[in-house]
Design an enzyme around this catalytic site. Structure first.
Site, PDB file in Angstrom:
ATOM      1  N   ARG A 156       0.819  -1.231   0.000  1.00  0.00           N
ATOM      2  CA  ARG A 156       0.000   0.000   0.000  1.00  0.00           C
ATOM      3  C   ARG A 156       0.844   1.267   0.000  1.00  0.00           C
ATOM      4  NH1 ARG A 156      -5.614  -0.195   1.641  1.00  0.00           N
ATOM      5  NH2 ARG A 156      -6.414  -2.089   0.689  1.00  0.00           N
TER       6      ARG A 156
ATOM      7  N   ARG B 113      -3.590   6.780   0.405  1.00  0.00           N
ATOM      8  CA  ARG B 113      -4.110   8.004   1.022  1.00  0.00           C
ATOM      9  C   ARG B 113      -3.130   8.792   1.877  1.00  0.00           C
ATOM     10  NH1 ARG B 113      -9.373   4.906   2.849  1.00  0.00           N
ATOM     11  NH2 ARG B 113      -7.678   3.414   3.038  1.00  0.00           N
TER      12      ARG B 113
ATOM     13  N   ARG C 224      -7.153  11.436  -6.475  1.00  0.00           N
ATOM     14  CA  ARG C 224      -8.332  10.687  -6.034  1.00  0.00           C
ATOM     15  C   ARG C 224      -9.573  11.581  -6.008  1.00  0.00           C
ATOM     16  NH1 ARG C 224     -12.024   8.153  -5.020  1.00  0.00           N
ATOM     17  NH2 ARG C 224     -12.517   6.662  -3.377  1.00  0.00           N
TER      18      ARG C 224
ATOM     19  N   ASP D  58      -6.688  -3.020  -7.436  1.00  0.00           N
ATOM     20  CA  ASP D  58      -7.237  -3.644  -6.232  1.00  0.00           C
ATOM     21  C   ASP D  58      -7.500  -5.124  -6.509  1.00  0.00           C
ATOM     22  OD1 ASP D  58      -8.273  -2.665  -3.442  1.00  0.00           O
ATOM     23  OD2 ASP D  58      -9.595  -4.275  -4.094  1.00  0.00           O
TER      24      ASP D  58
ATOM     25  N   TYR E  37     -14.685 -11.813   0.578  1.00  0.00           N
ATOM     26  CA  TYR E  37     -15.400 -10.595   0.160  1.00  0.00           C
ATOM     27  C   TYR E  37     -16.577 -10.934  -0.750  1.00  0.00           C
ATOM     28  CZ  TYR E  37     -11.590  -7.881   2.123  1.00  0.00           C
ATOM     29  OH  TYR E  37     -10.686  -7.339   2.988  1.00  0.00           O
TER      30      TYR E  37
HETATM   31  O1  CP3 Z   1      -0.125  -1.844  -2.411  1.00  0.00           O
HETATM   32  C1  CP3 Z   1      -0.406  -0.947  -3.233  1.00  0.00           C
HETATM   33  O2  CP3 Z   1      -0.038   0.234  -3.083  1.00  0.00           O
HETATM   34  C2  CP3 Z   1      -1.111  -1.319  -4.515  1.00  0.00           C
HETATM   35  C3  CP3 Z   1      -2.525  -1.127  -4.544  1.00  0.00           C
HETATM   36  C4  CP3 Z   1      -3.449  -1.995  -3.698  1.00  0.00           C
HETATM   37  C5  CP3 Z   1      -4.685  -1.506  -3.202  1.00  0.00           C
HETATM   38  N1  CP3 Z   1      -5.351  -2.563  -2.624  1.00  0.00           N
HETATM   39  C6  CP3 Z   1      -5.166  -0.128  -3.341  1.00  0.00           C
HETATM   40  C7  CP3 Z   1      -6.306   0.340  -2.512  1.00  0.00           C
HETATM   41  C8  CP3 Z   1      -3.335  -3.337  -3.341  1.00  0.00           C
HETATM   42  C9  CP3 Z   1      -2.199  -4.324  -3.557  1.00  0.00           C
HETATM   43  C10 CP3 Z   1      -4.557  -3.680  -2.677  1.00  0.00           C
HETATM   44  C11 CP3 Z   1      -4.834  -5.039  -2.193  1.00  0.00           C
HETATM   45  C12 CP3 Z   1      -6.060  -5.282  -1.431  1.00  0.00           C
HETATM   46  N2  CP3 Z   1      -7.277  -4.714  -1.595  1.00  0.00           N
HETATM   47  C13 CP3 Z   1      -6.170  -6.291  -0.432  1.00  0.00           C
HETATM   48  C14 CP3 Z   1      -5.055  -7.226  -0.003  1.00  0.00           C
HETATM   49  C15 CP3 Z   1      -4.064  -6.587   0.858  1.00  0.00           C
HETATM   50  C16 CP3 Z   1      -4.595  -5.979   2.103  1.00  0.00           C
HETATM   51  O3  CP3 Z   1      -4.482  -4.739   2.225  1.00  0.00           O
HETATM   52  O4  CP3 Z   1      -5.109  -6.705   2.957  1.00  0.00           O
HETATM   53  C17 CP3 Z   1      -7.486  -6.261   0.042  1.00  0.00           C
HETATM   54  C18 CP3 Z   1      -8.057  -7.139   1.131  1.00  0.00           C
HETATM   55  C19 CP3 Z   1      -8.196  -5.268  -0.699  1.00  0.00           C
HETATM   56  C20 CP3 Z   1      -9.631  -4.921  -0.606  1.00  0.00           C
HETATM   57  C21 CP3 Z   1      -9.838  -3.514  -0.248  1.00  0.00           C
HETATM   58  N3  CP3 Z   1      -9.548  -2.448  -1.069  1.00  0.00           N
HETATM   59  C22 CP3 Z   1     -10.377  -2.997   0.957  1.00  0.00           C
HETATM   60  C23 CP3 Z   1     -10.818  -3.838   2.135  1.00  0.00           C
HETATM   61  C24 CP3 Z   1     -10.397  -1.609   0.835  1.00  0.00           C
HETATM   62  C25 CP3 Z   1     -11.001  -0.640   1.818  1.00  0.00           C
HETATM   63  C26 CP3 Z   1     -10.116  -0.405   2.967  1.00  0.00           C
HETATM   64  C27 CP3 Z   1      -9.248   0.790   2.710  1.00  0.00           C
HETATM   65  O5  CP3 Z   1      -8.057   0.729   3.011  1.00  0.00           O
HETATM   66  O6  CP3 Z   1      -9.816   1.797   2.268  1.00  0.00           O
HETATM   67  C28 CP3 Z   1      -9.842  -1.270  -0.430  1.00  0.00           C
HETATM   68  C29 CP3 Z   1      -9.655   0.089  -0.979  1.00  0.00           C
HETATM   69  C30 CP3 Z   1      -8.299   0.456  -1.477  1.00  0.00           C
HETATM   70  N4  CP3 Z   1      -7.446  -0.349  -2.187  1.00  0.00           N
HETATM   71  C31 CP3 Z   1      -7.690   1.740  -1.339  1.00  0.00           C
HETATM   72  C32 CP3 Z   1      -6.442   1.660  -1.992  1.00  0.00           C
HETATM   73  C33 CP3 Z   1      -5.435   2.776  -2.162  1.00  0.00           C
HETATM   74  C34 CP3 Z   1      -8.319   2.954  -0.678  1.00  0.00           C
HETATM   75  C35 CP3 Z   1      -9.351   3.539  -1.597  1.00  0.00           C
HETATM   76  C36 CP3 Z   1      -9.478   5.038  -1.533  1.00  0.00           C
HETATM   77  O7  CP3 Z   1      -8.555   5.745  -1.959  1.00  0.00           O
HETATM   78  O8  CP3 Z   1     -10.529   5.488  -1.079  1.00  0.00           O
END
Ligand code: CP3
Length: 351
Positions: free
Chosen positions: A28, A32, A41, A78, A154
């Site tokens: 990640r 944000r 964003r 994602d 999910y």
């Molecule tokens: O690592 C990186 O920088 C690459 C991008 C990436 C994202 N999600 C961007 C993201 C990667 C590799 C993921 C993987 C992901 N997504 C996982 C596995 C790893 C982990 O973190 O457990 C999972 C379970 C998800 C599902 C997911 N996506 C959730 C549960 C959420 C909401 C929680 C949150 O942090 O907001 C997301 C949203 C998400 N994925 C964001 C980002 C940057 C935030 C969205 C926003 O900007 O509003």
């Protein structure tokens, strides 16, 4: 020809080579906590629109490289684009996380496509091509996917849950239907990763975020076996495919994961004991990890001590520095800068 000497540092470690200064990237790392991400964003409609805009996704992927000079960029996307490309409705609501049309019973499984729709994922492949053009040569580009079990949690719940109860119950009540869903996700994920390699990624990571919630038998059936099948299927098409496995929370189950899943490196979460990880995991496979994201958020002496302990524990073998899970949104940028310079200048790693 690419020899071990000219290879990107991250790929050298995935070949089993110990680097005197370990390569570093953070899960990640795009997101944000970066003002430049928040600015983009705000302009984009939804989070998925952002993921499917190749120009924006490529730009966001490169943002943390420009700022911190990490050794790897991870594609901005994602894991839930895969359920989306299997025909499930996926939306992200600000502050609430992902929402999907829950798979409540066996019949609702029939709403899914039998194969992943690559056309919907074309923007992801295009983003990979764009990032390749903009990346310094020593920086590796990582693709990724969610592991079948984590995706299933999910897809079945229709949202994130604390204990993944809906998917666990579904697997107990309808084992055959659940196995079919896992099979579908194995094929979809292998096909998706293969296309990412064709588009130009150097390596991929399989995120099994919820691996740690399962009893040992289920861990084997729903995490270990499906991941092993994905690795085999990808290597069948791309024999030298470099793959990192991240079965978060697996604990002692990591030993069976290492034995049965032939990934090139194991991502360790922050709860894992360093001596155990060194003696039982790193002896067999390169490791990646495992700083507590909260130590990074806290900064100061707590961050330095935790960083040094990890550097010291893994100093004698192949190792990639990372967090034990993703960067938290309120992490100060100065703490990330402090971490990178400590890892790069650390006396424990001077050769
Ligand atoms: O690592 C990186 O920088 C690459 C991008 C990436 C994202 N999600 C961007 C993201 C990667 C590799 C993921 C993987 C992901 N997504 C996982 C596995 C790893 C982990 O973190 O457990 C999972 C379970 C998800 C599902 C997911 N996506 C959730 C549960 C959420 C909401 C929680 C949150 O942090 O907001 C997301 C949203 C998400 N994925 C964001 C980002 C940057 C935030 C969205 C926003 O900007 O509003």
């Amino acid at each position: 020809m690419t020899t071990a000497l000219t290879m990107k540092p991250l790929l050298r470690v995935l070949e089993g080579i110990r680097e005197p200064v370990p390569p570093i990237w953070l899960m990640r790392q795009a997101g944000r906590y970066l003002p430049e991400y928040r600015a983009l964003r705000e302009k984009a409609g939804s989070f998925l629109d952002l993921c499917f805009d190749p120009k924006c996704a490529a730009e966001i992927t490169v943002q943390p490289i420009r700022r911190f000079g990490f050794d790897a960029a991870i594609l901005f996307s994602d894991i839930l684009v895969v359920p989306h490309a299997l025909g499930q409705r996926v939306t992200f609501t600000e502050g609430e996380g992902p929402q999907l049309d829950a798979i409540e019973d066996v019949t609702s499984l029939r709403r899914l496509r039998h194969e992943i729709n690559h056309e919907q994922l074309e923007p992801v492949y295009e983003a990979i091509g764009r990032v390749k053009e903009n990346l310094p040569t020593a920086v590796a580009l990582l693709g990724f996917c969610g592991a079948p079990w984590t995706l299933a949690t999910y897809m079945i719940a229709g949202r994130g849950t604390i204990d993944q109860r809906p998917a666990r119950l579904f697997a107990y009540r309808f084992p055959q239907a659940f196995a079919q869903l896992i099979d579908l996700l194995v094929e979809a994920s292998a096909s998706y990763l293969t296309r990412q390699f064709v588009a130009g990624v150097d390596a991929v990571q399989i995120f099994d975020t919820w691996a740690g919630i399962l009893p040992a038998g289920e861990f084997h059936s729903w995490c270990v076996e499906p991941c092993a099948r994905i690795v085999a299927a990808v290597r069948n098409k791309i024999p030298k495919a470099k793959i990192i496995g991240f079965p978060r929370g697996a604990g002692t189950g990591l030993t069976s994961y290492v034995q049965a899943v032939p990934v090139d490196a194991i991502g360790l979460d922050w709860t894992l004991d360093l001596a155990f990880a060194r003696d039982h995991i790193q002896r067999k496979r390169p490791v990646q990890g495992n700083l507590d994201p909260l130590a990074l958020l806290a900064g100061g002496g707590a961050l330095d001590r935790a960083t040094d302990a990890i550097l010291e524990a893994f100093a004698d073998g192949p190792f990639v520095f990372n967090l034990g899970h993703g960067v938290l949104p309120d992490t100060p940028i100065a703490h990330v800068e402090r971490l990178v310079s400590r890892v790069r200048g650390a006396p424990a790693h001077a050769s």
